[in-house]
Write an enzyme that holds these catalytic residues in place. Structure first.
Site, PDB file in Angstrom:
ATOM      1  N   CYS A 110     -10.401 -12.706  -0.599  1.00  0.00           N
ATOM      2  CA  CYS A 110     -10.772 -11.285  -0.636  1.00  0.00           C
ATOM      3  C   CYS A 110     -10.483 -10.624   0.704  1.00  0.00           C
ATOM      4  O   CYS A 110     -10.006  -9.481   0.763  1.00  0.00           O
ATOM      5  CB  CYS A 110     -12.242 -11.118  -0.989  1.00  0.00           C
ATOM      6  SG  CYS A 110     -12.736 -11.866  -2.569  1.00  0.00           S
ATOM      7  N   CYS A 140      25.299   7.700  -5.376  1.00  0.00           N
ATOM      8  CA  CYS A 140      25.029   6.501  -4.582  1.00  0.00           C
ATOM      9  C   CYS A 140      26.290   5.648  -4.442  1.00  0.00           C
ATOM     10  O   CYS A 140      26.578   5.099  -3.374  1.00  0.00           O
ATOM     11  CB  CYS A 140      23.918   5.674  -5.232  1.00  0.00           C
ATOM     12  SG  CYS A 140      22.364   6.560  -5.472  1.00  0.00           S
ATOM     13  N   CYS A 170     -15.619 -14.411   0.662  1.00  0.00           N
ATOM     14  CA  CYS A 170     -14.403 -14.977   0.053  1.00  0.00           C
ATOM     15  C   CYS A 170     -13.192 -14.763   0.956  1.00  0.00           C
ATOM     16  O   CYS A 170     -12.837 -13.621   1.296  1.00  0.00           O
ATOM     17  CB  CYS A 170     -14.191 -14.320  -1.313  1.00  0.00           C
ATOM     18  SG  CYS A 170     -12.526 -14.474  -1.976  1.00  0.00           S
ATOM     19  N   CYS A 211      23.555   5.412 -10.210  1.00  0.00           N
ATOM     20  CA  CYS A 211      23.712   6.763  -9.653  1.00  0.00           C
ATOM     21  C   CYS A 211      25.119   6.959  -9.083  1.00  0.00           C
ATOM     22  O   CYS A 211      25.537   6.242  -8.169  1.00  0.00           O
ATOM     23  CB  CYS A 211      22.655   6.974  -8.568  1.00  0.00           C
ATOM     24  SG  CYS A 211      22.981   8.340  -7.457  1.00  0.00           S
TER      25      CYS A 211
END
Length: 443
Positions: free
Chosen positions: A195, A58, A192, A55
């Site tokens: 999890c 930028c 678990c 960019c």
């Protein structure tokens, strides 16, 4: 990267990713792995720039951003995210253009857009104004500093548990298999440990993904110990197992990381597969041309035959080919433009197109002032081969118009109709004596 390879790629239109900031700068480089710890859990005020290496705006901002970071050292934190590389972070905060600057103040989960100037002085002034506001809020008891405790209790950046869809044996087929959304589904067991560790990341990602994709990608969860029919159907043997479901396709295993950033990044990739292609725009003005090409890594331009040569049907056929290619390459974030032969003569001349050989196509890198021409056919196959070569850093390039941007004229948009020949004026010849008896030698 080895020097020889760098030399080969130096002529390429496609820019190699280079970090704007180094360890010696006072700008903190932020990534999905450190953003939560550095910014969200911090009591400090943060100014964060989301940028892309290709960019131009930028690149112009970089020296002022560094200067502002040094001036604010110890007072306000200044960071930067390569949002081209870390799309998950940019997507999480709704970044659509570069550079985008956000202020992470009292509520880290709801940063404000920085609307000030881009000079180092303007950035420092904006930071100090935000800091004064933050201090006043703390004095009045409106703000408690870090947003981390709010996250831990389920607010803000921790996401909303309701955004994780509870899937069961009864609703799975209707919601996941028959719906139009793309699904990422976690199969878990309550006992678990992995999890349990995933749960806050999955919840935070679910809220971010729901917002950023407007509900086109959803995150769900199946308690595999309860809903064993759907779990056994997909051969779930370990926990957590994450699968991706797309309508009409076989499910695939998710192989990515388990942080919210990793999950969001994969979800946004899935979304982009189904997102609209960039708009194909007619070159009507210099502002439109600059905005499209300067904000894109590459700008693909089609120069189509005059409307009198093709008619509306022929032109629409060429435009349809370009639209299909913009769809195919939509993840590249390239700009797509077209113009009629003869409408932008300086542009054609700078690309070496003018005068014949329509339709033609060129890809421009305005940062490097380089371009490449389509040498094959103006067809899906020919354009695909052309763009594929460019996307991997190959292809012959030349300097654009001697290193200067061509003049772009303001023109009227095509009305979508067939062209019409200019109406000839009628001349009254009634007063003219036409002598049929003339000397042929006078001809």
């Amino acid at each position: 990267m080895r020097p020889l390879l760098l030399g080969v790629l130096g002529c390429s239109l496609v820019l190699s990713v280079q970090a704007f900031y180094s360890a010696s700068d006072d700008v903190v480089e932020l990534t999905p792995s450190n953003f939560n710890k550095e910014v969200i859990q911090s009591d400090s005020l943060w100014l964060v720039e989301f940028y892309a290496p290709w960019c131009g705006h930028c690149q112009h901002l970089t020296p002022d951003w560094k200067k502002a970071a040094t001036a604010l050292k110890g007072i306000v934190k200044v960071g930067a995210v390569d949002a081209d590389q870390h799309k998950s972070l940019g997507g999480q905060y709704g970044v659509r253009g570069f550079p985008t600057i956000k202020i992470f103040g009292a509520n880290k989960n709801k940063p404000e857009d920085y609307q000030g100037g881009r000079s180092s002085q303007a950035i420092v002034d904006g930071a100090m104004n935000s800091l004064r506001t933050l201090v006043k809020e703390r004095l009045s008891g409106k703000s408690g500093g870090s947003g981390y405790s709010k996250q831990q209790s389920g607010g803000g950046g921790a996401g909303n548990k309701a955004d994780v869809v509870e899937l069961t044996d009864d609703n799975f087929d209707k919601m996941v298999l028959e719906g139009d959304e793309v699904w990422m589904v976690e199969f878990f067991a309550p006992w678990c440990g992995h999890c349990k560790n995933l749960e806050p990341e999955w919840t935070a990602a679910a809220s971010a993904v729901k917002e950023q994709t407007k509900g086109k990608v959803r995150l769900g969860a199946v308690d595999a110990t309860v809903h064993q029919a759907v779990s056994s159907r997909y051969g779930i043997r370990g926990f957590p197992t994450i699968k991706v479901f797309r309508k009409g396709e076989e499910p695939e295993d998710y192989q990515g990381g388990r942080s919210r950033g990793d999950i969001i990044e994969r979800a946004l990739d899935l979304f982009s597969d189904h997102a609209a292609a960039p708009e194909l725009l007619e070159i009507l003005s210099e502002d439109l041309f600059k905005k499209t090409c300067e904000d894109s890594q590459l700008c693909v331009i089609g120069v189509l035959p005059h409307i009198l040569d093709t008619g509306a049907a022929g032109r629409n056929g060429y435009l349809e080919v370009m639209k299909k290619m913009s769809e195919k390459y939509k993840k590249k974030m390239w700009g797509w433009l077209w113009t009629e032969a003869g409408a932008q003569m300086e542009l054609e001349a700078s690309l070496g197109i003018g005068g014949f050989g329509y339709p033609a196509m060129a890809a421009i890198n305005t940062r490097k002032m380089k371009f490449a021409l389509l040498r094959g056919s103006f067809s899906e196959t020919g354009i695909h081969e052309f763009l594929r070569e460019l996307s991997v850093g190959r292809g012959s390039t030349a300097t654009l118009g001697g290193g200067n941007m061509p003049k772009i004229h303001t023109v009227e948009p095509w009305d979508g109709n067939d062209g019409q020949l200019p109406v000839e004026e009628d001349y009254d010849l009634s007063d003219v004596d036409l002598d049929d008896d003339f000397d042929k030698d006078e001809l």
